[in-house]
Design a protein around this motif. Structure first.
Motif, short mmCIF file in Angstrom:
data_model
loop_
_atom_site.label_atom_id
_atom_site.label_comp_id
_atom_site.label_asym_id
_atom_site.label_seq_id
_atom_site.Cartn_x
_atom_site.Cartn_y
_atom_site.Cartn_z
N GLU A 160 45.62 22.25 36.19
CA GLU A 160 44.30 21.62 36.30
C GLU A 160 43.79 21.74 37.72
N TRP A 161 42.68 21.06 38.02
CA TRP A 161 42.12 21.09 39.36
C TRP A 161 43.16 20.67 40.39
N ASN A 162 43.22 21.42 41.46
CA ASN A 162 44.20 21.17 42.52
C ASN A 162 43.81 19.91 43.31
N PRO A 163 44.62 18.87 43.31
CA PRO A 163 44.27 17.66 44.06
C PRO A 163 44.52 17.78 45.55
N TYR A 164 45.18 18.85 45.99
CA TYR A 164 45.60 18.97 47.38
C TYR A 164 44.77 19.97 48.19
N GLY A 165 43.92 20.74 47.53
CA GLY A 165 43.20 21.77 48.27
C GLY A 165 42.25 22.55 47.38
N ALA A 166 42.21 23.86 47.54
CA ALA A 166 41.28 24.72 46.79
C ALA A 166 41.44 24.50 45.29
N ALA A 167 40.31 24.31 44.60
CA ALA A 167 40.33 23.93 43.19
C ALA A 167 41.17 24.86 42.33
N CYS A 168 41.09 26.16 42.60
CA CYS A 168 41.84 27.16 41.82
C CYS A 168 43.05 27.68 42.59
N TYR A 169 43.54 26.87 43.53
CA TYR A 169 44.77 27.17 44.27
C TYR A 169 44.67 28.44 45.11
N GLY A 170 43.46 28.84 45.45
CA GLY A 170 43.28 30.03 46.28
C GLY A 170 43.59 31.33 45.57
N LYS A 171 43.57 31.31 44.23
CA LYS A 171 43.91 32.51 43.46
C LYS A 171 42.73 32.97 42.62
N THR A 172 42.71 34.25 42.31
CA THR A 172 41.70 34.80 41.42
C THR A 172 42.06 34.44 39.97
N PRO A 173 41.11 34.54 39.05
CA PRO A 173 41.44 34.31 37.64
C PRO A 173 42.59 35.18 37.15
N ALA A 174 42.60 36.45 37.51
CA ALA A 174 43.68 37.33 37.06
C ALA A 174 45.02 36.88 37.61
N GLN A 175 45.05 36.44 38.86
CA GLN A 175 46.30 35.97 39.46
C GLN A 175 46.79 34.69 38.78
N LEU A 176 45.87 33.80 38.44
CA LEU A 176 46.28 32.56 37.76
C LEU A 176 46.78 32.84 36.35
N VAL A 177 46.13 33.72 35.63
CA VAL A 177 46.61 34.07 34.29
C VAL A 177 48.01 34.66 34.37
N SER A 178 48.26 35.52 35.34
CA SER A 178 49.58 36.10 35.52
C SER A 178 50.60 35.02 35.85
N TRP A 179 50.22 34.07 36.71
CA TRP A 179 51.13 32.98 37.07
C TRP A 179 51.47 32.14 35.85
N ILE A 180 50.47 31.80 35.05
CA ILE A 180 50.70 30.99 33.85
C ILE A 180 51.59 31.75 32.87
N ARG A 181 51.34 33.02 32.70
CA ARG A 181 52.16 33.83 31.79
C ARG A 181 53.62 33.86 32.24
N ASP A 182 53.85 34.00 33.53
CA ASP A 182 55.22 34.01 34.04
C ASP A 182 55.92 32.68 33.75
N PHE A 183 55.20 31.59 33.93
CA PHE A 183 55.78 30.27 33.65
C PHE A 183 56.13 30.16 32.17
N LEU A 184 55.19 30.47 31.30
CA LEU A 184 55.39 30.31 29.87
C LEU A 184 56.51 31.20 29.35
N THR A 185 56.54 32.44 29.82
CA THR A 185 57.59 33.37 29.38
C THR A 185 58.96 32.89 29.79
N THR A 186 59.08 32.45 31.03
CA THR A 186 60.38 31.98 31.53
C THR A 186 60.81 30.71 30.82
N TYR A 187 59.87 29.81 30.59
CA TYR A 187 60.22 28.56 29.91
C TYR A 187 60.73 28.84 28.49
N LYS A 188 60.07 29.73 27.78
CA LYS A 188 60.52 30.03 26.42
C LYS A 188 61.89 30.71 26.43
#
Length: 278
Positions: free
Chosen positions: A168-196
């Motif tokens: 969600e919105w970053n409470p500590y700084g830049a709303a999108c964590y200083g990342k592009t949409p493509a970078q955030l999608v990649s980050w989310i995918r890495d998290f989900l894949t590893t968790y599964k």
């Protein structure tokens, strides 16, 4: 009578000096410009919880859901802000399930996790754990591992829900964590894949429609694999992020009648149990 001539220069200077001396001292000491407003101090790392960024960007409050078409099952989410929770009281109020913050980034573990996670289970609730994402801290795979090792794993006991990625919105700084949409999608995918891979279960995604649209460019690729937990503090769930036809959980208020944020599971209690069973 002769017409008075011009006042001597010396007398003019003395009169001007007397006028200045009659001005209140307060007016003479006023600053030329107003002082600058203090710079807001961000919250301490680790203090984030579900909805903290959404409340800041989209508003607090909420109301009882209206016009739902299927049975809804009440649940709560809690973090260290609630400290030791009175679980018997919550159970008596009709709360049947709970999610507890376990970790944040790769640097924080909820010190009240044991009381909250085990306490909810002990009174009969179906429970689970969530991770507050910090994409500007470390990689998605690293944080998924930290979460799974820090209380976010899954057990096939019929009363443990799969983990949740709170993004969600970053409470500590830049709303999108200083990342592009493509970078955030990649980050989310890495998290989900590893968790599964670690747990055998697909994690839920907790987010808001506004954040998802702004920060992932409304990416639609997770809707068929990961259940949605939507945050919207209103009487209706509203528009959902791209890729999801319906929400699994709806956080409908940040000012509930009891501790924690209040949520509706989109179905009867048997549906909660089915999600836990996998």
């Amino acid at each position: 009578m002769p017409t008075p001539g011009p006042m001597p220069t010396a007398r003019l200077l003395r009169r001007a000096a007397a006028t200045l001396l009659s001005v209140p001292a307060l007016l003479l000491t006023l600053p030329a410009t107003a002082p600058a407003a203090p710079t807001p101090v961000p919250p301490a790392r680790g203090s984030a919880h579900m909805g903290v960024g959404i409340q800041a960007h989209e508003g607090r409050g909420g109301g009882l859901p209206a016009g739902v078409r299927v049975a809804q099952t009440e649940g709560v989410d809690v973090s260290s802000h609630q400290k030791d929770v009175d679980w018997p009281k919550l159970w008596g109020s009709g709360v049947k399930w709970a999610y507890v913050k376990a970790t944040e980034g790769s640097y924080y573990k909820n010190p009240y996790f044991g009381q909250q996670y085990e306490g909810s289970y002990d009174v009969g609730m179906i429970h689970g754990a969530y991770h507050f994402a910090a994409p500007d801290d470390s990689g998605g795979a690293e944080q998924a591992t930290y979460f799974a090792d820090g209380g976010g794993s899954w057990s096939p006991d019929g009363r443990t829900l799969p983990g949740v990625l709170d993004i969600e919105w970053n409470p500590y700084g830049a709303a999108c964590y200083g990342k592009t949409p493509a970078q955030l999608v990649s980050w989310i995918r890495d998290f989900l894949t590893t968790y599964k891979t670690r747990t055998g279960r697909a994690a839920l995604i907790y987010t808001s429609t506004n954040w998802w649209r702004d920060c992932t460019d409304n990416y639609a690729g997770f809707g068929t694999t990961n259940p949605l937990w939507i945050a919207r503090y209103n009487t209706t769930v509203g528009e959902l992020p791209a890729g999801w036809e319906y929400q699994t959980i709806w956080q409908y208020t940040s000012t509930g009648p009891t501790v924690g944020d209040h949520n509706k599971f989109n179905g009867p209690l048997t549906g909660v149990k089915s999600l836990a069973t996998g």
